[in-house]
Scaffold this active site. Structure first.
Site, PDB file in Angstrom:
ATOM      1  N   LYS A 159       0.896  -1.163   0.000  1.00 32.97           N
ATOM      2  CA  LYS A 159       0.000   0.000   0.000  1.00 32.97           C
ATOM      3  C   LYS A 159       0.934   1.211   0.000  1.00 32.97           C
ATOM      4  O   LYS A 159       1.280   1.753   1.056  1.00 32.97           O
ATOM      5  CB  LYS A 159      -0.911  -0.048   1.230  1.00 32.97           C
ATOM      6  CG  LYS A 159      -2.186   0.771   1.069  1.00 32.97           C
ATOM      7  CD  LYS A 159      -3.154   0.528   2.214  1.00 32.97           C
ATOM      8  CE  LYS A 159      -4.352   1.431   2.116  1.00 32.97           C
ATOM      9  NZ  LYS A 159      -5.336   0.996   1.110  1.00 32.97           N
TER      10      LYS A 159
HETATM   11  C1  PLP Z   1      -6.412   0.100   0.791  1.00 28.29           C
HETATM   12  C2  PLP Z   1      -6.774  -0.462  -0.530  1.00 28.29           C
HETATM   13  C3  PLP Z   1      -7.821  -1.401  -0.690  1.00 28.29           C
HETATM   14  C4  PLP Z   1      -8.689  -1.832   0.458  1.00 28.29           C
HETATM   15  O1  PLP Z   1      -7.961  -2.515   1.439  1.00 28.29           O
HETATM   16  P1  PLP Z   1      -8.525  -2.627   2.923  1.00 28.29           P
HETATM   17  O2  PLP Z   1      -7.442  -3.335   3.649  1.00 28.29           O
HETATM   18  O3  PLP Z   1      -9.770  -3.399   2.848  1.00 28.29           O
HETATM   19  O4  PLP Z   1      -8.739  -1.241   3.397  1.00 28.29           O
HETATM   20  C5  PLP Z   1      -8.026  -1.923  -1.948  1.00 28.29           C
HETATM   21  N1  PLP Z   1      -7.289  -1.553  -3.006  1.00 28.29           N
HETATM   22  C6  PLP Z   1      -6.301  -0.641  -2.900  1.00 28.29           C
HETATM   23  C7  PLP Z   1      -5.524  -0.261  -4.095  1.00 28.29           C
HETATM   24  C8  PLP Z   1      -6.008  -0.075  -1.657  1.00 28.29           C
HETATM   25  O5  PLP Z   1      -5.017   0.813  -1.563  1.00 28.29           O
END
Ligand code: PLP
Length: 307
Positions: A159
């Site tokens: 992320k």
């Molecule tokens: C944060 C995010 C998600 C969702 O992830 P969660 O852990 O459920 O919050 C999905 N796709 C992307 C690209 C993200 O950055």
């Protein structure tokens, strides 16, 4: 969003937001070398508050840094405690938590060298990400003209801030064209995910989501997979195409910010009956019960706190 008197955790200290400052020569500002999390805390009906899947989020933060090739100078335990301390310091019973670790000031070449790794944690109160009506009525989305990054280009399991340029391009395009959100396709043309949410369809009683190829390993996605299986639904992680989305009975997004958001229209085609579908609604309700401590099967996902 955070106001200037709110407290921000900055490399181990809780500071007023106005004092949590970095240099304009911060490496991450120039090259996107930052990793972050989005976490939610919910107020439970018993009056306590609980952070949803705190350990999993902190683990993913540390892993995101590992993928980018830097190491966050705080332990898993220290970061979990820092997050709870920040919530308490801001007296926030329910809201959104944003930890961010980034390559700091120093060398401004692409090579991050020995630049410090800084970490902040901010918290703020945040309602429904896609608007108050989205969770009830469902939203309208378009397929983006921007492709989700190649799996060997941007690292989709991280992320990372840099990955979000792709998301911002898709989101701007969708909003400018009057949609609420964008769905992106992968480099082979299969459905990938949205700009910050994972994507699900329901067709002939089967729940489908994209496998962990070009998509982030979403913690809400994982929660939905478990909850749906416990409710007796059949769930598969399988690639699917854009035209299969058009003929799905239901579609929905999952994500910490978006929670479980039903989709009522894709590329101007009505999905199902053009409103939140029964499976999406049932999963949304079960998800909120789990997150608010009303389902003992998922109590292990919660870190309770009070102030
Ligand atoms: C944060 C995010 C998600 C969702 O992830 P969660 O852990 O459920 O919050 C999905 N796709 C992307 C690209 C993200 O950055």
């Amino acid at each position: 969003m955070a106001h200037e008197n709110e407290k921000i955790w900055f490399d181990g200290k809780l500071l007023p937001a106005k004092d949590a400052q970095v240099s304009v020569l911060t490496h991450a500002l120039h090259y996107g070398t930052a990793v972050f999390e989005g976490i939610r805390a919910y107020q439970c009906p018993d009056g306590s508050s609980a952070v949803f899947r705190l350990n999993d989020h902190v683990k993913r933060l540390l892993n995101s840094a590992k993928i980018l090739g830097f190491s966050i100078p705080h332990s898993h335990e220290e970061l979990c405690k820092a997050i709870v301390d920040t919530l308490k310091a801001n007296k926030l019973a329910e809201g959104y938590i944003r930890p961010l670790s980034f390559v700091g000031a120093g060398n401004l070449g692409v090579w991050p060298g020995k630049n410090p790794i800084n970490t902040i944690i901010a918290v703020w109160s945040w309602g429904a990400y896609l608007g108050p009506e989205a969770l009830e009525r469902g939203i309208r989305v378009r397929t983006s003209s921007f492709t989700r990054s190649n799996v060997n280009g941007m690292m989709s399991k991280a992320k990372a801030a840099g990955n979000y340029v792709n998301s911002v391009l898709a989101k701007n395009e969708a909003v400018q064209d009057g949609y609420d959100e964008a769905i992106m396709l992968d480099t082979n043309g299969f459905v990938s995910e949205a700009t910050g949410e994972n994507f699900f369809i329901v067709r002939n009683g089967l729940i489908k989501t994209t496998p962990l190829t070009s998509v982030l390993d979403g913690i809400t996605r994982d929660s939905i997979l478990k909850i749906a299986a416990d409710m007796g639904y059949t769930v598969v992680e399988q690639l699917f195409t854009r035209d299969e989305v058009y003929i799905a009975d239901e579609a929905f997004f999952s994500g910490t910010a978006a929670e479980v958001t039903p989709i009522r229209e894709v590329d101007n085609r009505t999905i199902g009956e053009g409103k939140a579908g029964p499976v999406a609604k049932a999963l949304q309700a079960a998800f909120f019960k789990a997150a608010k401590g009303q389902d003992p099967r998922y109590a292990k996902w919660l870190t309770h706190y009070s102030f």
